[in-house]
Write a protein that holds these residues in place. Structure first.
Motif, PDB file in Angstrom:
ATOM      1  N   HIS A   1       0.599  -1.238   0.433  1.00  0.00           N
ATOM      2  CA  HIS A   1      -0.192  -0.068  -0.153  1.00  0.00           C
ATOM      3  C   HIS A   1       0.800   1.304   0.130  1.00  0.00           C
ATOM      4  CE1 HIS A   1      -3.871   2.721   0.575  1.00  0.00           C
ATOM      5  NE2 HIS A   1      -2.407   3.091   1.762  1.00  0.00           N
ATOM      6  N   GLU A   2       0.350   2.407  -0.648  1.00  0.00           N
ATOM      7  CA  GLU A   2       1.490   3.644  -0.940  1.00  0.00           C
ATOM      8  C   GLU A   2       0.130   4.725  -0.987  1.00  0.00           C
ATOM      9  OE1 GLU A   2       4.460   6.382  -1.786  1.00  0.00           O
ATOM     10  OE2 GLU A   2       4.002   4.493  -0.593  1.00  0.00           O
ATOM     11  N   THR A   3      -0.045   5.600   0.459  1.00  0.00           N
ATOM     12  CA  THR A   3      -1.432   6.551  -0.240  1.00  0.00           C
ATOM     13  C   THR A   3      -1.642   7.044  -1.278  1.00  0.00           C
ATOM     14  OG1 THR A   3      -0.485   6.612   2.872  1.00  0.00           O
ATOM     15  CG2 THR A   3      -2.225   8.763   1.713  1.00  0.00           C
ATOM     16  N   THR A   4      -2.761   6.775  -1.423  1.00  0.00           N
ATOM     17  CA  THR A   4      -3.153   8.018  -2.411  1.00  0.00           C
ATOM     18  C   THR A   4      -2.842   9.724  -2.441  1.00  0.00           C
ATOM     19  OG1 THR A   4      -5.509   7.460  -2.698  1.00  0.00           O
ATOM     20  CG2 THR A   4      -4.016   5.903  -3.499  1.00  0.00           C
ATOM     21  N   VAL A   5      -3.453   9.713  -3.704  1.00  0.00           N
ATOM     22  CA  VAL A   5      -3.945  11.200  -3.595  1.00  0.00           C
ATOM     23  C   VAL A   5      -4.873  11.952  -2.901  1.00  0.00           C
ATOM     24  CG1 VAL A   5      -3.277  13.245  -4.522  1.00  0.00           C
ATOM     25  CG2 VAL A   5      -2.272  11.595  -5.544  1.00  0.00           C
ATOM     26  N   ARG A   6      -5.768  10.958  -3.850  1.00  0.00           N
ATOM     27  CA  ARG A   6      -7.407  11.497  -3.281  1.00  0.00           C
ATOM     28  C   ARG A   6      -7.321  11.082  -1.745  1.00  0.00           C
ATOM     29  NH1 ARG A   6     -12.450  11.272  -4.829  1.00  0.00           N
ATOM     30  NH2 ARG A   6     -11.421  11.064  -7.369  1.00  0.00           N
ATOM     31  N   GLU A   7      -6.793  10.351  -1.098  1.00  0.00           N
ATOM     32  CA  GLU A   7      -6.659   9.283   0.617  1.00  0.00           C
ATOM     33  C   GLU A   7      -5.549  11.066   0.797  1.00  0.00           C
ATOM     34  OE1 GLU A   7      -6.003   4.918   0.932  1.00  0.00           O
ATOM     35  OE2 GLU A   7      -4.449   5.801   0.474  1.00  0.00           O
ATOM     36  N   THR A   8      -5.358  11.081   0.613  1.00  0.00           N
ATOM     37  CA  THR A   8      -4.055  12.146   1.223  1.00  0.00           C
ATOM     38  C   THR A   8      -5.082  13.820   1.168  1.00  0.00           C
ATOM     39  OG1 THR A   8      -2.106  11.855   0.129  1.00  0.00           O
ATOM     40  CG2 THR A   8      -2.352  13.909   1.488  1.00  0.00           C
ATOM     41  N   ILE A   9      -5.828  13.910  -0.198  1.00  0.00           N
ATOM     42  CA  ILE A   9      -6.950  15.042   0.150  1.00  0.00           C
ATOM     43  C   ILE A   9      -7.650  15.305   0.743  1.00  0.00           C
ATOM     44  CG2 ILE A   9      -9.050  16.250  -1.261  1.00  0.00           C
ATOM     45  CD1 ILE A   9      -5.887  17.663  -2.018  1.00  0.00           C
ATOM     46  N   ALA A  10      -8.628  13.144   1.020  1.00  0.00           N
ATOM     47  CA  ALA A  10      -9.810  13.467   2.355  1.00  0.00           C
ATOM     48  C   ALA A  10      -9.342  13.561   2.744  1.00  0.00           C
ATOM     49  CB  ALA A  10     -10.622  12.326   1.914  1.00  0.00           C
ATOM     50  N   GLY A  11      -8.113  13.304   3.718  1.00  0.00           N
ATOM     51  CA  GLY A  11      -7.564  13.562   4.558  1.00  0.00           C
ATOM     52  C   GLY A  11      -7.155  14.653   5.873  1.00  0.00           C
ATOM     53  N   GLY A  12      -7.434  15.717   4.398  1.00  0.00           N
ATOM     54  CA  GLY A  12      -7.459  17.091   5.242  1.00  0.00           C
ATOM     55  C   GLY A  12      -6.122  17.598   5.027  1.00  0.00           C
ATOM     56  N   ALA A  13      -5.547  17.292   3.429  1.00  0.00           N
ATOM     57  CA  ALA A  13      -4.042  18.131   3.200  1.00  0.00           C
ATOM     58  C   ALA A  13      -5.136  19.251   2.181  1.00  0.00           C
ATOM     59  CB  ALA A  13      -3.977  17.181   2.097  1.00  0.00           C
ATOM     60  N   ASP A  14      -4.672  20.480   2.358  1.00  0.00           N
ATOM     61  CA  ASP A  14      -4.872  21.388   1.168  1.00  0.00           C
ATOM     62  C   ASP A  14      -4.478  21.939   0.693  1.00  0.00           C
ATOM     63  OD1 ASP A  14      -6.514  22.992   3.476  1.00  0.00           O
ATOM     64  OD2 ASP A  14      -4.796  22.964   4.297  1.00  0.00           O
ATOM     65  N   LEU A  15      -3.208  21.243   0.293  1.00  0.00           N
ATOM     66  CA  LEU A  15      -2.485  21.107  -0.751  1.00  0.00           C
ATOM     67  C   LEU A  15      -1.644  20.042  -0.469  1.00  0.00           C
ATOM     68  CD1 LEU A  15      -1.050  24.929  -0.589  1.00  0.00           C
ATOM     69  CD2 LEU A  15      -2.484  23.614  -2.699  1.00  0.00           C
ATOM     70  N   VAL A  16      -1.500  19.068  -2.367  1.00  0.00           N
ATOM     71  CA  VAL A  16      -0.317  17.794  -2.377  1.00  0.00           C
ATOM     72  C   VAL A  16       0.231  17.948  -3.888  1.00  0.00           C
ATOM     73  CG1 VAL A  16      -0.957  15.726  -2.845  1.00  0.00           C
ATOM     74  CG2 VAL A  16      -2.480  16.235  -1.535  1.00  0.00           C
ATOM     75  N   THR A  17       1.478  17.867  -3.330  1.00  0.00           N
ATOM     76  CA  THR A  17       2.358  17.884  -4.699  1.00  0.00           C
ATOM     77  C   THR A  17       2.996  16.728  -4.761  1.00  0.00           C
ATOM     78  OG1 THR A  17       4.699  17.575  -3.831  1.00  0.00           O
ATOM     79  CG2 THR A  17       3.210  19.627  -3.668  1.00  0.00           C
ATOM     80  N   PHE A  18       3.372  16.023  -6.160  1.00  0.00           N
ATOM     81  CA  PHE A  18       3.850  14.391  -6.205  1.00  0.00           C
ATOM     82  C   PHE A  18       3.916  15.035  -7.962  1.00  0.00           C
ATOM     83  CE2 PHE A  18      -0.966  15.265  -7.189  1.00  0.00           C
ATOM     84  CZ  PHE A  18      -0.876  14.187  -8.130  1.00  0.00           C
ATOM     85  N   SER A  19       4.624  13.606  -8.209  1.00  0.00           N
ATOM     86  CA  SER A  19       5.898  13.617  -9.397  1.00  0.00           C
ATOM     87  C   SER A  19       4.785  12.567 -10.760  1.00  0.00           C
ATOM     88  CB  SER A  19       6.683  12.825  -9.304  1.00  0.00           C
ATOM     89  OG  SER A  19       7.427  13.233  -8.278  1.00  0.00           O
ATOM     90  N   GLY A  20       4.606  13.427 -12.045  1.00  0.00           N
ATOM     91  CA  GLY A  20       4.225  12.810 -12.841  1.00  0.00           C
ATOM     92  C   GLY A  20       4.997  11.679 -13.650  1.00  0.00           C
ATOM     93  N   ASP A  21       6.460  11.731 -13.057  1.00  0.00           N
ATOM     94  CA  ASP A  21       6.551  10.038 -13.508  1.00  0.00           C
ATOM     95  C   ASP A  21       7.654   8.700 -12.747  1.00  0.00           C
ATOM     96  OD1 ASP A  21       8.702  11.963 -12.111  1.00  0.00           O
ATOM     97  OD2 ASP A  21      10.240  11.507 -13.265  1.00  0.00           O
ATOM     98  N   LYS A  22       6.521   8.481 -11.707  1.00  0.00           N
ATOM     99  CA  LYS A  22       6.970   7.258 -10.512  1.00  0.00           C
ATOM    100  C   LYS A  22       5.854   6.349 -10.184  1.00  0.00           C
ATOM    101  CE  LYS A  22       9.967  10.449  -8.024  1.00  0.00           C
ATOM    102  NZ  LYS A  22      10.703  11.097  -6.995  1.00  0.00           N
ATOM    103  N   LEU A  23       5.211   6.359  -9.928  1.00  0.00           N
ATOM    104  CA  LEU A  23       4.248   4.963 -10.036  1.00  0.00           C
ATOM    105  C   LEU A  23       3.006   6.077 -10.551  1.00  0.00           C
ATOM    106  CD1 LEU A  23       4.235   4.768  -5.816  1.00  0.00           C
ATOM    107  CD2 LEU A  23       4.660   2.839  -7.896  1.00  0.00           C
ATOM    108  N   LEU A  24       3.123   6.845 -11.055  1.00  0.00           N
ATOM    109  CA  LEU A  24       1.983   7.745 -11.640  1.00  0.00           C
ATOM    110  C   LEU A  24       1.929   6.771 -13.103  1.00  0.00           C
ATOM    111  CD1 LEU A  24      -0.033  11.014 -11.627  1.00  0.00           C
ATOM    112  CD2 LEU A  24       0.103  10.385 -14.103  1.00  0.00           C
ATOM    113  N   GLY A  25       2.889   6.955 -13.484  1.00  0.00           N
ATOM    114  CA  GLY A  25       3.425   5.731 -14.995  1.00  0.00           C
ATOM    115  C   GLY A  25       3.003   6.839 -15.941  1.00  0.00           C
ATOM    116  N   GLY A  26       3.843   8.803 -15.861  1.00  0.00           N
ATOM    117  CA  GLY A  26       3.801   9.135 -16.973  1.00  0.00           C
ATOM    118  C   GLY A  26       4.741   9.868 -17.055  1.00  0.00           C
TER     119      GLY A  26
END
Length: 499
Positions: free
Chosen positions: A301-326
């Motif tokens: 399991h790796e925390t998803t972006v949706r889980e992070t937003i739902a958990g109360g984050a006002d802003l989330v930053t992440f990469s496109g070329d890692k687990l996202l696969g882009g």
């Protein structure tokens, strides 16, 4: 190389078995115009152009002339005679090699047999076919990058992918920059320049290339406010640090290490109410970032972006070329008012992405609308979920070819091994894999036998990148696509090993 080339030309012109039989004075190099006017040079001029071919020919003749003059000085004087054969074909062969080498791109495809799927040094995620086709189309055509076709007016390039990102993450708004480091820099510079950002000491990470959170905060003009200790941070640490100068509370994903033992960290559902009480935005740097629960595919399991937003984050930053696969990019999602401020920062223009990145990202994001089909269509997930049995069969098929190419100096075996996801994603988790384990044969007297083989593999037309550890050269086959297998084995015959 020049010495060998000069000797070859000399030997060919004199008809001697050895270039040393020829007197240096007997060697005469042809004029450059004779080389270019030869029928054999037409193909080189057609491929590389006359200007480049001319310059390469001049450089080759100058180099050979220097070698021949040096040989003349080193030996007893011999009366010069006219050469009866200028051997232009041999010179054209050298010229062809020189032009080919100088025009070969330094960015080359390789076989990634390291066992690391998202290998930073090898370009991270491989794009699915739909993204490759979209990039090719964007290369050939003008695109509505910042043009609203419906209104006929200037548009916003972020709008091309924003709706998809909001659908997949549950955020209110989104923007795209060059990579996740740029996303963190832009966010901090926009919202915290000259003010404090609270971060736990246990999350002050350093990732590849000596990129450190404290350093990026300094460059962004923010003031780092460390709380807690390396292994334990409590909610009260954040509460006591919050004040009039606090611009952000920030959590950072420990992407490339794990602290175990007597530890404590404050999770989002606990920290979010505190941030709201102090009216301070809460930002999360997820680093890798995934849009789906990987457990459904048999991965950790790796925390998803949706889980992070739902958990109360006002802003989330992440990469496109890692687990996202882009493609390489940095994505910021979150509150609409905060994203609007970020997009107005002049740095956004300096860090923005072009049409090729957006062309690749959109079809990758679209694949996530069908999560049940994702392991078949998203290249990164396909590699991460590849069955060990398929890799084992592949290893058994390749083994005899590899052993025949290497000879008796090496022992090749198919063995189980462990792969890793890479690029800071799930740093302590490994994947069961299979491949070839190559060791020096018993009694081998070859010095640095594995190092020499590793270098030879890298020198193949399509370089093979493995890893040496525990007196073994490991070739993990997780990332060797079945369609690439024949190309891989075909070039093994080019390996030259010491007797």
């Amino acid at each position: 190389m020049a010495v060998d080339a000069a000797a070859s030309v000399a030997g060919a012109r004199t008809g001697a078995d050895s270039p040393h039989c020829a007197a240096p004075g007997a060697i005469r190099l042809p004029a450059v115009h004779l080389i270019l006017s030869d029928a054999g040079c037409e193909a080189l001029i057609a491929e590389y152009g006359r200007v480049q071919t001319l310059e390469a020919a001049r450089a080759l003749l100058a180099e050979l002339r220097g070698v021949l003059l040096a040989a003349r000085r080193a030996e007893s004087p011999v009366a010069p005679t006219a050469a009866t054969d200028t051997n232009i074909p041999a010179l054209l062969a050298m010229l062809s090699d020189r032009l080919r080498d100088s025009n070969r791109s330094p960015l080359r495809p390789v076989f990634n047999l390291t066992g690391t799927v998202l290998h930073t040094n090898l370009g991270r995620a491989l794009l699915p076919d739909s993204a490759v086709q979209a990039v090719a189309e964007a290369l050939r055509w003008p695109m509505n990058l910042e043009w609203d076709i419906d209104t006929g007016k200037r548009g916003d390039r972020d709008n091309l992918i924003e709706d998809l990102l909001l659908e997949l993450t549950g955020a209110e708004a989104a923007t795209i920059v060059n990579n996740n480091a740029a996303a963190v820099l832009l966010m901090l510079n926009t919202l915290a320049q000259g003010k404090e950002v609270i971060v736990s000491r246990g999350e002050l990470v350093e990732i590849g290339g000596a990129f450190r959170i404290p350093d990026i905060m300094t460059r962004a003009g923010a003031v780092l406010r460390e709380v807690g200790s390396t292994n334990r941070t409590h909610l009260k640490d954040y509460d006591e640090a919050a004040g009039p100068q606090t611009a952000l509370m920030m959590k950072v994903h420990c992407s490339n290490y794990a602290i175990t033992g007597f530890t404590k960290s404050v999770e989002l559902p606990e920290l979010s109410p505190l941030a709201q009480k102090h009216k301070i935005p809460l930002a999360v740097d997820l680093g890798s970032g995934t849009l789906v629960d990987l457990e459904q595919y048999g991965l950790p399991h790796e925390t998803t972006v949706r889980e992070t937003i739902a958990g109360g984050a006002d802003l989330v930053t992440f990469s496109g070329d890692k687990l996202l696969g882009g493609p390489q990019c940095g994505i910021i999602v979150g509150r609409k008012d905060l994203i609007a401020q970020i997009k107005k920062n002049p740095l956004k223009r300096a860090l923005r992405v072009g049409k090729l990145t957006l062309a690749a990202l959109e079809p990758v994001l679209a694949l996530y609308r069908a999560p049940d089909l994702l392991p078949e269509r998203l290249t990164t997930l396909k590699l991460l979920t590849r069955p060990a049995a398929a890799m084992r069969a592949q290893a058994q098929a390749i083994l005899p070819v590899m052993q025949a190419a290497l000879g008796a100096g090496y022992e090749v075996r198919d063995e189980a091994m462990m792969s890793q996801i890479g690029s800071g994603a799930l740093p302590v988790d490994q994947l069961h894999s299979h491949g070839l384990a190559i060791r020096a044969a018993e009694g081998s007297r070859i010095s640095n036998v594995l190092g020499m083989l590793e270098q030879r593999l890298r020198s193949l037309p399509l370089p093979v990148i493995g890893r040496v550890a525990q007196d073994t050269l490991w070739l993990d086959l997780r990332c060797l696509d079945a369609h690439q297998q024949q190309r891989f084995t075909d070039q093994l015959s080019l390996l030259q090993t010491p007797a």
